[in-house]
Design an enzyme around this catalytic site. Structure first.
Site, short mmCIF file in Angstrom:
data_model
loop_
_atom_site.label_atom_id
_atom_site.label_comp_id
_atom_site.label_asym_id
_atom_site.label_seq_id
_atom_site.Cartn_x
_atom_site.Cartn_y
_atom_site.Cartn_z
N LYS A 71 5.91 12.08 -0.39
CA LYS A 71 5.37 11.88 0.95
C LYS A 71 6.06 12.81 1.94
CE LYS A 71 3.86 7.14 0.34
NZ LYS A 71 2.45 7.20 0.74
N GLU A 93 2.09 -4.72 1.98
CA GLU A 93 0.69 -4.48 1.61
C GLU A 93 -0.15 -5.67 2.07
OE1 GLU A 93 0.29 -2.44 -2.51
OE2 GLU A 93 1.96 -3.83 -2.66
N ASP A 104 8.35 -3.75 -9.65
CA ASP A 104 7.24 -2.88 -9.29
C ASP A 104 7.55 -1.99 -8.08
OD1 ASP A 104 4.49 -2.15 -9.83
OD2 ASP A 104 3.97 -3.09 -7.92
N HIS A 152 10.56 2.74 -5.97
CA HIS A 152 10.22 3.34 -4.67
C HIS A 152 11.26 3.04 -3.59
CE1 HIS A 152 6.50 4.07 -6.61
NE2 HIS A 152 6.04 2.85 -6.51
N LYS A 199 3.07 -8.49 -1.13
CA LYS A 199 1.61 -8.37 -1.11
C LYS A 199 1.04 -9.44 -0.18
CE LYS A 199 1.05 -6.12 -5.48
NZ LYS A 199 0.55 -4.87 -4.92
#
Ligand code: NAD
Length: 489
Positions: free
Chosen positions: A182, A216, A235, A240, A336
């Site tokens: 990014k 998210e 995850d 990340h 999430k």
């Protein structure tokens, strides 16, 4: 602005799993966008390879469809599309079988860069690596690109590294973490190391704490069975968020070179303290009525396991045991079905040592907020005098640097992380890829945390869909006299 793009050599790129979701949503549209931008040199070829039986024409039609769906229409003129599709071909191949390998070997050329994207399940990496060698398709200059998940714990990551190492040197292995591709993430390094302004303040003396948020709005949806074996820690945090933390916390590398940068990142991971039970909050989203009248499914309904203990949310307080960051908490949270889709790193600075202004003047901390999405950019909040007469009143204003605006047309056309990283593979630049020892060190920190909650049978706390997460996560900061930044899209 004059473009100063570092050129790439002509290449043959084989995309194993070339009919899959990742290939059709990200890799192939990304390659097309670079082609449209004039960055793919003439004579380069893209070869899809997967299990489905189809010919070149059928595969080109599939790639065409993917481009139509995922590339902006203003980049899809007929001439460019035709030229791109001419460079695409397909070989039906089974990673575990014998068919197709001779055909692929016959297609490879000697005088171009050879790259192999393993866009398949990690269980097939070893089969692909072994066959690439036994059919003499890979040479010592070839590169392979592998995707997350890179293991699910230290043991499996070590095995995966060992499998790849049987056939490829570490300098040939490109472990993709698309967060590193990014624009803003790379800009973080530019801002830290190309300016004198920030680095003197970048330590425990001036930084109060750091918050890293990846939120998210979507639930686990169709990926339920995959996600339920993983959870937010595996995850998102292990890969990340760990990478983002490293870029914030690392010492200046001696040069902007792959191993110099990765050595510094590794030191950060190794300096991470173990995280105690009280410094973690895990959550699972609840169900509930939707505005539309339908029921919103809960996490356990989404993954079809009423007893699932997997977290769809995690917040934790990490500490780095070194001189620079002594006593500075790094608060990480990701989840999430949260209030908004946003990824942000916020470096929150300390109060000035002495205030010359009235005590009732609301003072707010200086914050350098680095936004990864939406609207990649940085924003530094500073205190100023409120304009106008009426005495000295203070207010905070943002010094805003939105890349798309600041860089004009070029900025508005910021390449997707995948396209940038694929071009780096062809250039042979590993700076933005994870090295094997980094991945293993990250698992070595993550494993005991997960083992501890599994041993306790820890039950995630419920949180309402589209909220900011479980109440307990607020407490994680409140008890330290701090508060989370708002989750805003
Ligand atoms: P997918 O199931 O959509 O596609 C898998 C591809 O592999 C297909 O092209 C299939 O034909 C091929 N394949 C399966 N078995 C094969 C075999 N024996 N021989 C040759 N080809 C075979 O999966 P995906 O979502 O595209 O994911 C690919 C990899 O990338 C996975 O490891 C996944 O975890 C990872 N990944 C995917 C995403 C994403 O956004 N989809 C994001 C990050 C990582």
């Amino acid at each position: 602005m004059v473009s100063r793009v570092i050129p790439v050599e002509p290449f043959d790129l084989v995309v194993f799993g070339g009919t899959g979701d990742l290939a059709t949503r990200k890799i192939l549209p990304g390659l097309y966008r670079r082609f449209w931008a004039g960055q793919i040199p003439e004579g380069s070829r893209i070869i899809g390879a997967a299990r489905s039986e189809m010919d070149d024409a059928a595969y080109r039609a599939m790639v065409h469809e993917a481009i139509a769906e995922f590339v902006a229409p203003d980049k899809c003129d007929k001439a460019t599309l035709t030229a791109f599709l001419d460079s695409v071909s397909y070989v039906p191949i089974d990673a575990r079988g014998t068919g197709g390998w001779q055909q692929l070997a016959g297609l490879m050329r000697d005088d171009v860069v050879r790259a192999f994207y393993f866009s398949v399940a990690p269980g097939l990496f070893g089969d692909l690596a072994q066959r690439l060698h036994s059919h003499a398709i890979a040479d010592p200059d070839s590169r392979i690109v592998v995707e997350k998940p890179f293991g699910r714990d230290l043991d499996s990551a070590r095995k995966l590294n060992a499998t790849l190492a049987e056939h490829f040197d570490e300098t040939q292995i490109y472990r993709i973490d698309h967060y590193l591709g990014k624009e803003t993430v790379q800009n973080l390094m530019a801002v830290r190391f190309a300016n004198i302004l920030f680095e003197p303040l970048w330590n425990a003396q001036y930084v109060d704490h750091v918050q890293i948020t990846v939120a998210e709005t979507v639930g686990v949806g169709g990926r339920g069975s995959y996600y339920d074996k993983s959870g937010a820690m595996r995850d998102m945090v292990q890969n990340h968020m760990m990478q983002l933390l490293c870029l914030i916390a690392m010492e200046p590398p001696y040069r902007f070179e792959p191993d110099a940068v990765r050595d510094e990142k590794l030191k950060v991971i190794r300096a991470l303290e173990p995280v105690g039970h009280d410094d973690i909050v895990r959550g699972q989203y609840r169900g509930g009525p939707r505005k539309s009248g339908d029921d919103e499914l809960s996490y356990t309904e989404d993954v079809e396991d009423p007893h699932s203990l997997t977290e769809s949310y995690i917040a934790l307080k990490a500490s780095i045991a070194n001189w620079r960051w002594q006593g500075v908490p790094f608060y990480l949270r990701t989840g999430k079905k949260l209030r908004a889709r946003t990824s942000e790193i916020a470096v929150v600075f300390k109060e000035p040592p002495h205030s010359i202004f009235d005590e009732d003047e609301a003072w707010r901390e200086n914050v350098l907020a680095i936004r990864l999405q939406p609207n990649e950019g940085m924003n530094l909040s500073v205190m100023i005098k409120e304009p106008g007469p009426g005495g000295m009143r203070l207010t905070d204003v943002p010094l805003d640097m939105s890349f798309a605006e600041a860089l004009g047309e070029d900025g508005a056309d910021i390449p997707d992380a995948y396209e940038r990283l694929i071009m780096d593979v062809i250039r042979g630049n590993q700076t933005l890829f994870m090295r094997g020892d980094e991945v293993e060190a990250a698992w070595a920190w993550t494993d005991p945390i997960i083992a501890a909650w599994e041993e306790r049978g820890d039950r995630p706390k419920g949180y309402d869909p589209y909220s900011s997460g479980p109440e307990d996560a607020l407490m994680l900061l409140h008890r330290d006299g701090r508060r989370w930044r708002e989750i805003r899209g």
